[in-house]
Design a protein around this motif. Structure first.
Motif, short mmCIF file in Angstrom:
data_model
loop_
_atom_site.label_atom_id
_atom_site.label_comp_id
_atom_site.label_asym_id
_atom_site.label_seq_id
_atom_site.Cartn_x
_atom_site.Cartn_y
_atom_site.Cartn_z
N VAL A 130 0.84 -1.21 0.00
CA VAL A 130 0.00 0.00 0.00
C VAL A 130 0.87 1.26 0.00
CG1 VAL A 130 -1.68 1.34 1.33
CG2 VAL A 130 -1.98 -1.14 1.06
N ILE A 131 1.97 1.24 0.75
CA ILE A 131 2.89 2.38 0.74
C ILE A 131 3.40 2.64 -0.67
CG2 ILE A 131 5.20 3.12 1.46
CD1 ILE A 131 4.61 1.73 4.17
N PHE A 132 3.78 1.58 -1.38
CA PHE A 132 4.29 1.74 -2.74
C PHE A 132 3.18 2.11 -3.72
CE2 PHE A 132 8.28 0.40 -1.18
CZ PHE A 132 9.22 0.74 -2.15
N GLU A 133 1.97 1.71 -3.44
CA GLU A 133 0.85 2.14 -4.28
C GLU A 133 0.61 3.64 -4.13
OE1 GLU A 133 -1.38 -2.21 -4.14
OE2 GLU A 133 -2.14 -0.54 -2.91
N ALA A 134 0.80 4.17 -2.91
CA ALA A 134 0.70 5.62 -2.71
C ALA A 134 1.78 6.35 -3.52
CB ALA A 134 0.84 5.96 -1.23
N LEU A 135 3.02 5.83 -3.49
CA LEU A 135 4.09 6.41 -4.30
C LEU A 135 3.74 6.30 -5.79
CD1 LEU A 135 7.26 4.94 -2.51
CD2 LEU A 135 6.25 7.20 -2.18
N ALA A 136 3.17 5.17 -6.18
CA ALA A 136 2.89 4.93 -7.59
C ALA A 136 1.82 5.86 -8.15
CB ALA A 136 2.47 3.47 -7.79
N VAL A 137 0.75 6.07 -7.40
CA VAL A 137 -0.31 6.94 -7.93
C VAL A 137 0.17 8.39 -8.01
CG1 VAL A 137 -2.20 5.45 -7.17
CG2 VAL A 137 -1.41 7.29 -5.66
N ASN A 138 1.03 8.79 -7.08
CA ASN A 138 1.60 10.13 -7.17
C ASN A 138 2.52 10.26 -8.38
OD1 ASN A 138 0.34 11.35 -4.94
ND2 ASN A 138 1.82 10.47 -3.52
N ALA A 139 3.28 9.19 -8.67
CA ALA A 139 4.19 9.23 -9.81
C ALA A 139 3.43 9.20 -11.14
CB ALA A 139 5.17 8.05 -9.73
N PHE A 290 10.24 26.58 -8.23
CA PHE A 290 10.27 25.12 -8.12
C PHE A 290 10.59 24.68 -6.69
CE2 PHE A 290 12.70 21.11 -8.25
CZ PHE A 290 11.77 20.28 -8.85
N ALA A 291 11.63 25.25 -6.10
CA ALA A 291 12.02 24.89 -4.74
C ALA A 291 10.90 25.22 -3.75
CB ALA A 291 13.30 25.62 -4.35
N SER A 292 10.25 26.37 -3.95
CA SER A 292 9.16 26.78 -3.06
C SER A 292 7.99 25.80 -3.15
CB SER A 292 8.69 28.19 -3.40
OG SER A 292 9.72 29.12 -3.22
N GLY A 293 7.67 25.35 -4.38
CA GLY A 293 6.57 24.41 -4.56
C GLY A 293 6.82 23.09 -3.85
N VAL A 294 8.06 22.60 -3.95
CA VAL A 294 8.40 21.34 -3.28
C VAL A 294 8.31 21.49 -1.77
CG1 VAL A 294 10.23 19.65 -2.88
CG2 VAL A 294 9.87 20.57 -5.19
N LEU A 295 8.89 22.58 -1.25
CA LEU A 295 8.93 22.77 0.20
C LEU A 295 7.56 23.09 0.78
CD1 LEU A 295 12.26 24.80 0.48
CD2 LEU A 295 11.88 22.40 1.09
N PHE A 328 5.69 13.73 -2.75
CA PHE A 328 6.49 12.72 -2.05
C PHE A 328 7.10 13.37 -0.80
CE2 PHE A 328 6.53 11.85 -6.61
CZ PHE A 328 5.96 10.60 -6.63
N GLY A 329 7.87 12.61 -0.05
CA GLY A 329 8.47 13.17 1.17
C GLY A 329 7.60 12.90 2.37
N PHE A 330 7.21 13.96 3.07
CA PHE A 330 6.39 13.80 4.27
C PHE A 330 4.97 13.38 3.89
CE2 PHE A 330 9.64 16.71 6.07
CZ PHE A 330 10.08 15.88 7.09
N LEU A 331 4.32 12.70 4.81
CA LEU A 331 3.00 12.15 4.58
C LEU A 331 2.01 13.20 4.11
CD1 LEU A 331 1.48 9.42 4.91
CD2 LEU A 331 0.83 10.18 7.19
N VAL A 332 2.10 14.40 4.65
CA VAL A 332 1.17 15.46 4.33
C VAL A 332 1.38 16.01 2.93
CG1 VAL A 332 2.55 17.43 5.16
CG2 VAL A 332 0.04 17.52 5.32
N GLY A 333 2.49 15.64 2.26
CA GLY A 333 2.80 16.17 0.94
C GLY A 333 1.69 15.98 -0.08
N SER A 357 9.46 7.14 1.27
CA SER A 357 9.03 8.36 0.59
C SER A 357 10.06 9.50 0.66
CB SER A 357 7.70 8.85 1.20
OG SER A 357 7.16 9.90 0.43
N LEU A 358 10.76 9.63 1.79
CA LEU A 358 11.76 10.71 1.90
C LEU A 358 12.93 10.50 0.93
CD1 LEU A 358 11.70 11.39 5.74
CD2 LEU A 358 10.98 12.95 3.93
N PRO A 359 13.52 9.30 0.85
CA PRO A 359 14.56 9.09 -0.18
C PRO A 359 14.01 9.27 -1.60
CG PRO A 359 14.65 7.34 1.47
CD PRO A 359 13.39 8.12 1.73
N PHE A 360 12.75 8.87 -1.81
CA PHE A 360 12.14 9.04 -3.13
C PHE A 360 12.06 10.52 -3.48
CE2 PHE A 360 9.14 8.97 -6.52
CZ PHE A 360 9.17 7.70 -7.07
#
Length: 374
Positions: A130-139, A290-295, A328-333, A357-360
């Motif tokens: 399920v964790i990887f499915e969350a990463l997958a749908v975001n990707a 770009f940096a602001s959007g990620v952060l 990606f990153g923190f859960l709230v992202g 998610s953080l390394p991703f």
């Protein structure tokens, strides 16, 4: 009369259960008390085409769930896959593909219940899947305007054609999918799947499945013609006649969450301290944007971040790349992360999610930044 009296208590129960919805309601009430003169403008602050498109997609995917398609798919998977790695690669690719044509949030309402259904059929690392499915749908969702709510919003705001938006997002989608596949191969071993005995094939309502699948292309065509309200009316009208229970099973609270996001975030963007902060950052520079959007996505989630940044920059492509990576990153992202783990119901997974998610995020942000500005 008794049913009407029960409505307020049902609303309160839902608010207690859904913390994100409760936070958005309280924030809206606080901003309303701070600026009561703005209350009359709330309907104009909502991007109704985006809301209509999201509601239509929710109806279509609820139709797929109600027809038994997910349960039958789970049965087919567990009887055909031979190893955990093979199953994981299939599920993450399927999740990514679904997110391209639905939305990342809605794709999870398909793949996570499907994955949870596998637990009754075989011994599997369900939480990790399920964790990887969350990463997958975001990707996968970054590719199309329909992939996620922030893309849908930025597409409507930009006014570009469907294929123009896809072409702008294709390089990022390829980067994220490549990273996703490498992470999946690393995280799942080629261990043989052990199935339980006496597993029977679930039933399938072919009529409802056919209705849902036939409605989808017409829905997409109407969206591409910039007729989202007509698209929603078509889908809702057909289900109202052919399968009324689909309307009852839709998670309408999710629609309320996005309506409140538009109101709250646009009110926040107009606050004087926020304006001064944005001016100090200098969002006219693409790299800073770009940096602001990620952060910012790490702090308030990527849908609110997209709404907030779009109020201060017309560079929709950089904003889209930034907030999509910021999912990606923190859960709230990303709201998709919260939805996936809420459906899973495993509290320990909320912490383990960040191990992947953080390394991703670090790898994806670096590669995306190098492509855009290198």
């Amino acid at each position: 009369m008794q049913e009407l009296l029960l409505v307020p208590s049902r609303i309160l129960d839902r608010l207690r259960q859904d913390r994100l919805l409760l936070i958005l309601v309280l924030l809206c009430l606080g901003l309303s008390l701070l600026h009561p003169d703005q209350v009359s403008s709330y309907p104009q602050r909502v991007d109704w085409p985006t809301i209509a498109a999201l509601a239509g997609l929710l109806l279509l995917t609820t139709g797929l769930e109600e027809c038994g398609f997910l349960q039958r798919s789970a049965f087919e998977l567990v009887t055909r896959m031979h190893s955990e790695r093979q199953l994981a690669l299939f599920l993450v690719l399927a999740s990514a593909l679904l997110a391209c044509v639905l939305t990342n949030d809605i794709a999870l309402f398909i793949v996570v219940p499907l994955t949870l259904g596998l637990r009754g059929m075989a011994r599997l690392p369900t939480s990790r899947l399920v964790i990887f499915e969350a990463l997958a749908v975001n990707a996968g969702s970054v590719l199309t305007p329909l992939g996620n709510p922030q893309n849908l919003f930025l597409w409507h705001r930009s006014g570009v054609a469907f294929h123009t938006f896809v072409a702008a997002m294709l390089p990022l989608a390829l980067i994220l999918i490549a990273v996703l596949l490498l992470f999946t191969i690393w995280a799942f071993a080629p261990v043989r799947i052990e199935t339980h005995e006496d597993v029977e094939a679930p039933s399938l309502n072919r009529r409802l499945l056919g209705t849902s699948l036939l409605l989808y292309p017409a829905f997409v065509v109407l969206l591409d013609l910039h007729r989202p309200l007509w698209a929603l009316a078509l889908v809702a009208g057909v289900f109202l006649v052919a399968a009324r229970r689909v309307l009852r099973q839709v998670d309408w609270a999710l629609i309320a969450i996005f309506v409140l996001m538009f109101i709250d975030l646009r009110l926040v963007a107009e606050l004087e301290p926020v304006r001064h902060l944005v001016e100090a950052i200098g969002l006219d520079y693409p790299l800073r944007l770009f940096a602001s959007g990620v952060l910012v996505s790490q702090l308030i989630s990527n849908v609110p971040a997209a709404i907030l940044l779009a109020e201060h920059s017309g560079n929709w492509r950089v904003v889209a790349w930034a907030v999509d990576v910021g999912g990606f990153g923190f859960l709230v992202g990303s709201l998709a992360n919260l939805i996936a783990l809420r459906l899973l119901g495993d509290r320990s997974a909320w912490w383990r999610f960040h191990l992947y998610s953080l390394p991703f995020l670090a790898v994806s942000a670096l590669l995306a930044g190098l492509y855009l500005f290198g």
